[in-house]
Design a protein around this motif. Structure first.
Motif, short mmCIF file in Angstrom:
data_model
loop_
_atom_site.label_atom_id
_atom_site.label_comp_id
_atom_site.label_asym_id
_atom_site.label_seq_id
_atom_site.Cartn_x
_atom_site.Cartn_y
_atom_site.Cartn_z
N ASN A 8 23.20 -126.76 71.18
CA ASN A 8 22.62 -127.68 72.15
C ASN A 8 23.57 -128.04 73.29
OD1 ASN A 8 20.20 -127.84 70.82
ND2 ASN A 8 20.75 -129.63 69.63
N ALA A 9 24.83 -127.60 73.22
CA ALA A 9 25.75 -127.86 74.32
C ALA A 9 25.40 -126.98 75.51
CB ALA A 9 27.19 -127.60 73.86
N PHE B 186 30.03 -134.89 68.17
CA PHE B 186 28.74 -135.21 68.77
C PHE B 186 27.64 -134.83 67.80
CE2 PHE B 186 31.86 -134.35 71.95
CZ PHE B 186 31.68 -135.34 72.90
N SER B 187 26.52 -135.53 67.88
CA SER B 187 25.40 -135.24 66.99
C SER B 187 24.09 -135.43 67.74
CB SER B 187 25.42 -136.17 65.78
OG SER B 187 24.26 -135.98 64.98
N ASP B 188 23.15 -134.54 67.49
CA ASP B 188 21.80 -134.67 68.05
C ASP B 188 20.81 -135.24 67.03
OD1 ASP B 188 22.23 -133.48 70.71
OD2 ASP B 188 22.71 -131.68 69.55
N ASN C 182 25.01 -138.12 71.07
CA ASN C 182 25.29 -136.89 71.82
C ASN C 182 26.00 -137.17 73.14
OD1 ASN C 182 23.27 -138.10 73.29
ND2 ASN C 182 21.93 -136.29 73.36
N ASP D 20 34.28 -140.89 71.40
CA ASP D 20 32.98 -140.55 70.83
C ASP D 20 32.45 -141.68 69.95
OD1 ASP D 20 34.34 -140.34 68.38
OD2 ASP D 20 34.31 -138.16 68.35
N ARG E 195 29.94 -143.31 64.70
CA ARG E 195 29.24 -142.02 64.75
C ARG E 195 29.83 -141.00 63.78
NH1 ARG E 195 29.55 -138.86 70.36
NH2 ARG E 195 28.53 -140.80 71.02
N ASP F 38 32.95 -130.52 67.56
CA ASP F 38 32.04 -129.75 68.42
C ASP F 38 32.84 -129.36 69.66
OD1 ASP F 38 30.22 -128.90 70.32
OD2 ASP F 38 28.76 -130.48 69.91
N ARG G 163 31.05 -129.16 73.40
CA ARG G 163 30.90 -130.43 74.12
C ARG G 163 32.24 -131.11 74.36
NH1 ARG G 163 25.01 -132.51 71.85
NH2 ARG G 163 25.64 -131.46 69.93
#
Length: 300
Positions: A8-9, A177-179, A200, A261, A266, A281, A284
């Motif tokens: 997703n980055a 990071f997390s979606d 994210n 972050d 998170r 990640d 990102r």
């Protein structure tokens, strides 16, 4: 070990791909080869300091150890400076120790790796403000938020010398990071109604006196960055707001912000033995550091 890749980055440019490789390599040294590094693991703490000093030197910079004694042992803040046209200083800092029992890949191998990458990119440039890069020792407990923190000792010396620090930027735990839905939490009631509940984004955090600085910095970041960002200037008593080296500079009258972050709000491996290099990640992470580079370029 495979570096974590998140689909997703945003796609990385050639420069960002090179930056990603640097970040992976440095986090693996700090959070993998060296591992836990603190006053209990003193040889590893010194090993990390030596690695940082050597990294500055390899970039063509001249590092200096700003040292003090703690419990009969020498502790080192490692600094290097790129003189600008004006004497005002933009200080970019990150602590290199890790908490007891943790290899500290994200906390704070990520911040140190970012600082080193930025120092390399500005090493041969002419800038308006003077840039100073500093790796701080002893941020973690039992020295956390005390006068024994490396950054507190350093900021006090800056104040005594009359250093013109226009802004201090603390890079603190910036690689996760997390979606996933509800992956982002907050330390105070009501913040979740204002800020995203998906982790994210990268956060910019300051105290109330640093509010104008925070607005300037995040505005410049958003002009160039390809990763979401959120900013908040909050009272320093709210949990998390003062939880890094910017606190030390606030105590001595300097303006400062933390880029993060959001760490325990998170990151599921915060302060754990599982905070290892494979958890980050790096796509990102690289986008964040690239955005910070552009932010520094435009900082006047």
């Amino acid at each position: 070990m495979q570096a974590k890749k998140i689909s997703n980055a945003a796609p990385l440019s050639a420069e960002e791909t090179e930056l990603r490789a640097e970040l992976i390599a440095d986090v693996r040294v700090l959070g993998g080869e060296i591992g836990e590094r603190n006053m209990v693991r003193y040889p590893q703490l010194i090993g990390a300091a030596t690695f940082i000093e050597d990294s500055f030197s390899r970039a063509g910079l001249q590092p200096h150890c700003d040292s003090y004694e703690l419990r009969g042992r020498a502790c080192h803040n490692i600094e290097t400076e790129i003189r600008g046209i004006r004497p005002e200083i933009l200080l970019i800092g990150a602590h290199y120790d890790s908490v007891l029992g943790s290899p500290g890949a994200n906390d704070n191998g990520s911040g140190v790796a970012a600082m080193l990458a930025l120092a390399r990119r500005f090493a041969a440039r002419q800038t308006t403000k003077t840039l100073r890069f500093v790796a701080f020792v002893n941020e973690e407990p039992p020295y956390f938020l005390t006068e024994q923190m490396g950054s507190f000792v350093y900021a006090k010396r800056c104040k005594t010398r009359g250093d013109q620090i226009a802004a201090m930027i603390s890079l603190e735990t910036i690689g996760y990071f997390s979606d996933a839905p509800h992956s982002q939490t907050y330390p105070a009631l009501g913040l979740g109604a204002v800020y995203p509940t998906v982790g994210n984004f990268i956060g910019f955090v300051g105290n109330i006196p640093s509010r104008a600085l925070l607005r300037r910095v995040i505005a410049r970041f958003r002009q160039h960055a390809r990763v979401p960002s959120e900013g908040a200037a909050l009272p320093s008593f709210i949990p998390g707001v003062a939880w890094s080296d910017q606190w030390s500079f606030w105590q001595h009258g300097y303006r400062g912000i933390m880029i993060t972050d959001t760490a325990p709000f998170r990151y599921p491996h915060y302060h754990r033995a599982t905070d290892t290099p494979d958890k980050l990640d790096y796509d990102r992470f690289a986008l964040v550091v690239s955005g910070i580079e552009k932010m520094i370029e435009s900082f006047d």
